[in-house]
Design a protein around this motif. Structure first.
Motif, PDB file in Angstrom:
ATOM      1  N   PHE A 299       0.633  -1.275  -0.367  1.00 18.67           N
ATOM      2  CA  PHE A 299       0.034   0.250   0.063  1.00 18.67           C
ATOM      3  C   PHE A 299       1.148   0.949  -0.252  1.00 18.67           C
ATOM      4  CE2 PHE A 299      -2.743   3.295   2.293  1.00 18.67           C
ATOM      5  CZ  PHE A 299      -3.881   2.951   1.108  1.00 18.67           C
ATOM      6  N   HIS A 300       1.946   1.904   1.012  1.00 18.49           N
ATOM      7  CA  HIS A 300       2.914   2.804   1.076  1.00 18.49           C
ATOM      8  C   HIS A 300       3.652   3.067  -0.284  1.00 18.49           C
ATOM      9  CE1 HIS A 300       5.225   5.175   3.158  1.00 18.49           C
ATOM     10  NE2 HIS A 300       6.571   4.285   2.158  1.00 18.49           N
ATOM     11  N   ALA A 301       4.159   1.816  -0.848  1.00 19.81           N
ATOM     12  CA  ALA A 301       4.737   2.125  -2.394  1.00 19.81           C
ATOM     13  C   ALA A 301       3.564   2.163  -3.489  1.00 19.81           C
ATOM     14  CB  ALA A 301       5.755   0.711  -3.331  1.00 19.81           C
ATOM     15  N   THR A 302       2.860   1.946  -3.581  1.00 18.21           N
ATOM     16  CA  THR A 302       1.473   1.920  -4.180  1.00 18.21           C
ATOM     17  C   THR A 302       0.514   3.399  -4.166  1.00 18.21           C
ATOM     18  OG1 THR A 302       0.953  -0.256  -4.075  1.00 18.21           O
ATOM     19  CG2 THR A 302      -0.780   1.060  -5.194  1.00 18.21           C
ATOM     20  N   GLN A 303       0.402   3.680  -3.334  1.00 16.51           N
ATOM     21  CA  GLN A 303      -0.516   4.796  -2.662  1.00 16.51           C
ATOM     22  C   GLN A 303       0.651   5.715  -3.469  1.00 16.51           C
ATOM     23  OE1 GLN A 303       0.427   7.235  -0.508  1.00 16.51           O
ATOM     24  NE2 GLN A 303      -1.478   8.793  -0.220  1.00 16.51           N
ATOM     25  N   ILE A 304       2.519   5.856  -2.520  1.00 14.56           N
ATOM     26  CA  ILE A 304       2.864   7.018  -3.560  1.00 14.56           C
ATOM     27  C   ILE A 304       3.159   6.958  -4.857  1.00 14.56           C
ATOM     28  CG2 ILE A 304       5.525   7.707  -3.485  1.00 14.56           C
ATOM     29  CD1 ILE A 304       6.165   6.897  -0.485  1.00 14.56           C
ATOM     30  N   PHE A 305       2.856   5.493  -5.153  1.00 12.87           N
ATOM     31  CA  PHE A 305       3.228   6.062  -6.821  1.00 12.87           C
ATOM     32  C   PHE A 305       2.235   6.501  -7.407  1.00 12.87           C
ATOM     33  CE2 PHE A 305       2.671   4.465 -11.405  1.00 12.87           C
ATOM     34  CZ  PHE A 305       3.695   4.300 -11.400  1.00 12.87           C
ATOM     35  N   ILE A 306       0.970   6.382  -6.965  1.00 14.46           N
ATOM     36  CA  ILE A 306      -0.273   7.296  -7.238  1.00 14.46           C
ATOM     37  C   ILE A 306      -0.281   8.719  -7.077  1.00 14.46           C
ATOM     38  CG2 ILE A 306      -2.652   7.058  -7.513  1.00 14.46           C
ATOM     39  CD1 ILE A 306      -2.856   3.556  -6.830  1.00 14.46           C
ATOM     40  N   ILE A 307       0.034   9.246  -5.972  1.00  9.49           N
ATOM     41  CA  ILE A 307      -0.338  10.414  -5.206  1.00  9.49           C
ATOM     42  C   ILE A 307       0.518  10.935  -6.294  1.00  9.49           C
ATOM     43  CG2 ILE A 307      -0.092  11.752  -3.691  1.00  9.49           C
ATOM     44  CD1 ILE A 307      -3.152  10.301  -3.721  1.00  9.49           C
ATOM     45  N   SER A 308       1.921  10.190  -6.625  1.00  5.85           N
ATOM     46  CA  SER A 308       2.672  11.079  -7.076  1.00  5.85           C
ATOM     47  C   SER A 308       2.873  11.573  -8.238  1.00  5.85           C
ATOM     48  CB  SER A 308       4.080   9.962  -7.281  1.00  5.85           C
ATOM     49  OG  SER A 308       5.010  10.185  -5.973  1.00  5.85           O
ATOM     50  N   VAL A 309       1.452  11.048  -9.226  1.00  4.37           N
ATOM     51  CA  VAL A 309       1.423  10.778 -10.840  1.00  4.37           C
ATOM     52  C   VAL A 309       0.346  11.821 -10.533  1.00  4.37           C
ATOM     53  CG1 VAL A 309      -0.316   9.776 -12.661  1.00  4.37           C
ATOM     54  CG2 VAL A 309       1.684   8.867 -11.317  1.00  4.37           C
ATOM     55  N   ILE A 310      -0.626  11.816  -9.303  1.00  4.07           N
ATOM     56  CA  ILE A 310      -1.975  12.977  -9.135  1.00  4.07           C
ATOM     57  C   ILE A 310      -1.687  14.587  -9.243  1.00  4.07           C
ATOM     58  CG2 ILE A 310      -3.940  13.423  -8.074  1.00  4.07           C
ATOM     59  CD1 ILE A 310      -4.082  10.762  -7.806  1.00  4.07           C
ATOM     60  N   ALA A 311      -0.632  14.181  -8.311  1.00  8.28           N
ATOM     61  CA  ALA A 311       0.421  15.975  -7.880  1.00  8.28           C
ATOM     62  C   ALA A 311       1.070  16.143  -8.488  1.00  8.28           C
ATOM     63  CB  ALA A 311       1.383  14.983  -5.973  1.00  8.28           C
ATOM     64  N   SER A 312       1.541  15.255  -9.563  1.00 11.18           N
ATOM     65  CA  SER A 312       2.951  15.801 -10.719  1.00 11.18           C
ATOM     66  C   SER A 312       1.298  16.326 -11.272  1.00 11.18           C
ATOM     67  CB  SER A 312       3.316  14.890 -11.560  1.00 11.18           C
ATOM     68  OG  SER A 312       4.286  15.330 -12.524  1.00 11.18           O
ATOM     69  N   LYS A 313       0.712  15.687 -11.763  1.00  9.33           N
ATOM     70  CA  LYS A 313      -0.288  16.258 -13.167  1.00  9.33           C
ATOM     71  C   LYS A 313      -1.062  17.861 -12.034  1.00  9.33           C
ATOM     72  CE  LYS A 313      -2.470  15.529 -16.462  1.00  9.33           C
ATOM     73  NZ  LYS A 313      -1.941  15.733 -17.988  1.00  9.33           N
ATOM     74  N   LEU A 314      -1.555  17.827 -10.785  1.00  6.82           N
ATOM     75  CA  LEU A 314      -2.011  18.865 -10.618  1.00  6.82           C
ATOM     76  C   LEU A 314      -1.173  20.178 -10.204  1.00  6.82           C
ATOM     77  CD1 LEU A 314      -4.224  16.965  -7.715  1.00  6.82           C
ATOM     78  CD2 LEU A 314      -5.005  18.510  -9.688  1.00  6.82           C
ATOM     79  N   GLY A 315       0.030  19.553  -9.974  1.00  6.79           N
ATOM     80  CA  GLY A 315       0.953  20.145  -9.695  1.00  6.79           C
ATOM     81  C   GLY A 315       1.405  21.510 -11.033  1.00  6.79           C
ATOM     82  N   THR A 316       1.097  21.408 -12.482  1.00  4.82           N
ATOM     83  CA  THR A 316       0.738  21.900 -13.102  1.00  4.82           C
ATOM     84  C   THR A 316      -0.387  22.661 -14.009  1.00  4.82           C
ATOM     85  OG1 THR A 316      -0.383  20.751 -14.711  1.00  4.82           O
ATOM     86  CG2 THR A 316       2.024  20.253 -14.561  1.00  4.82           C
ATOM     87  N   ARG A 317      -1.149  23.203 -12.658  1.00  8.86           N
ATOM     88  CA  ARG A 317      -2.476  23.522 -12.485  1.00  8.86           C
ATOM     89  C   ARG A 317      -2.057  25.118 -12.039  1.00  8.86           C
ATOM     90  NH1 ARG A 317      -2.884  22.060  -7.810  1.00  8.86           N
ATOM     91  NH2 ARG A 317      -4.280  23.772  -6.328  1.00  8.86           N
ATOM     92  N   GLU A 318      -2.916  26.430 -12.470  1.00  8.04           N
ATOM     93  CA  GLU A 318      -2.419  27.148 -12.567  1.00  8.04           C
ATOM     94  C   GLU A 318      -3.729  27.709 -10.726  1.00  8.04           C
ATOM     95  OE1 GLU A 318      -1.086  30.279 -13.495  1.00  8.04           O
ATOM     96  OE2 GLU A 318      -0.404  29.151 -14.453  1.00  8.04           O
ATOM     97  N   LYS A 319      -2.921  28.071  -9.707  1.00  8.74           N
ATOM     98  CA  LYS A 319      -3.165  28.267  -8.635  1.00  8.74           C
ATOM     99  C   LYS A 319      -4.734  29.260  -8.560  1.00  8.74           C
ATOM    100  CE  LYS A 319      -1.228  27.678  -4.806  1.00  8.74           C
ATOM    101  NZ  LYS A 319      -0.282  27.782  -3.421  1.00  8.74           N
ATOM    102  N   SER A 320      -5.578  28.573  -7.503  1.00  8.64           N
ATOM    103  CA  SER A 320      -7.244  29.834  -7.254  1.00  8.64           C
ATOM    104  C   SER A 320      -6.793  31.094  -6.721  1.00  8.64           C
ATOM    105  CB  SER A 320      -7.865  28.731  -7.291  1.00  8.64           C
ATOM    106  OG  SER A 320      -7.424  28.156  -5.874  1.00  8.64           O
TER     107      SER A 320
END
Length: 320
Positions: A299-320
């Motif tokens: 879970f630890h490794a998988t969660q880091i992997f999934i959240i890393s993908v999501i975080a990297s994608k969200l990080g490219t958006r413009e902050k509100s």
């Protein structure tokens, strides 16, 4: 579709852990734990430099966010696992179920929670608060949850290591950074891109360490492939159910995007550090610690992997 470079880096680091697991083993001559600890301390020092005191005060007042994160960590997770208790039919299933309950009852992990929130441009002050307080709450709540199902004499808990780790790697660096914010805060803002790269590098180190230890200790071959796939599948389902429910409640509570990110990232994390320490204390010698830790490690490794993908994608958006 263009693949994010950080996603490719994660895949590469997992492959590296498979090919060279000995570099991340516990007896490795390369002190990855020390390097990671120093890296985490520096990350939080830089966080302190980037945080304005007014933003911290504002973030800590968001009590609805804090309550949602802690209830998700210590109540939602265990309830979802408890639902399957009546379907247990064998001793082997009972042990696996206990392993998942142990996973569900653990606190959130501090470092990667806040790093991921930072990568995704979430509410960093609230993330620091929730991830830090989660470890302290878990010292009380996790044994209580497990005590309901484990017939075991009470044991004195010596969790000084966790307190020292929390203070030296998280609290002190943040406080130091905050104290120097008015002098060096502008430089932290100026070199924010470089600091983000440093954050991602530490996350890659954590991912490598997590997978390398699993490969080196043959955790993935200690159980039948069918059972391993089942555990892995349940881990993914558990993560996405909790992640989706937190997102649902965040919208019902009218959270902005930054608060929703923090709630979902911090509320779905589970600490491998706490899990390793607690497993040695809570479980009798008749139960294999490796089996107990297997769902948590996956879970630890998988969660880091999934959240890393999501975080990297969200990080490219413009902050509100």
């Amino acid at each position: 579709m263009k693949i994010d470079k950080f996603v490719l880096a994660i895949i590469a680091i997992v492959l590296l852990a498979y090919l060279f697991p000995q570099l991340g083993a516990k007896d490795s001559e390369i002190p990855l734990d020390l390097i990671g600890s120093i890296g985490i301390a520096l990350i939080f020092f830089f966080y302190g430099l980037k945080l304005h005191p007014d933003k911290i005060k504002s973030g800590l007042k968001n009590w609805k966010l804090h309550v949602l994160v802690q209830l998700s960590t210590f109540l939602l997770f265990p309830i979802l696992v408890l639902v399957y208790k009546p379907f247990i039919t064998s001793e082997n299933q009972e042990i696996i179920w206990l392993a998942f309950l142990f996973l569900a009852a653990l606190p959130s992990t501090v470092s990667s929670s806040v790093v991921m929130v930072s990568m995704a441009n979430g509410n960093i002050p609230a993330a620091i608060f929730n991830a830090s307080i989660s470890g302290l709450i878990g010292i009380v709540i996790t044994p209580l949850w497990m005590g309901l199902f484990l017939q075991q004499a009470s044991t004195d808990f010596d969790l000084g290591v966790i307190y020292i780790k929390l203070a030296t790697e998280i609290l002190l660096p943040v406080i130091l950074g905050l104290s120097l914010q008015r002098f060096f805060g502008k430089y932290a803002a100026k070199y924010n891109k470089q600091l983000t790269l440093f954050d991602k590098s530490i996350i890659l180190l954590i991912i490598y360490k997590s997978f390398a230890e699993s490969f080196e200790e043959n955790v993935f071959t200690s159980v039948k492939i069918v059972d391993l796939v089942l555990i892995f599948t349940i881990d993914i389902l558990l993560f996405f159910v909790v992640y989706s429910l937190i997102g649902f409640f965040s919208k019902k509570l009218h959270f902005n995007k930054e608060d929703q990110i923090t709630a979902q990232f911090c509320g779905t994390k589970k600490s491998l550090v706490h899990g390793t320490v607690f497993s040695k204390i809570l479980f009798p010698s008749t139960i294999s610690t490796g089996i107990i830790l297997l769902p948590l490690m996956l879970f630890h490794a998988t969660q880091i992997f999934i959240i890393s993908v999501i975080a990297s994608k969200l990080g490219t958006r413009e902050k509100s």
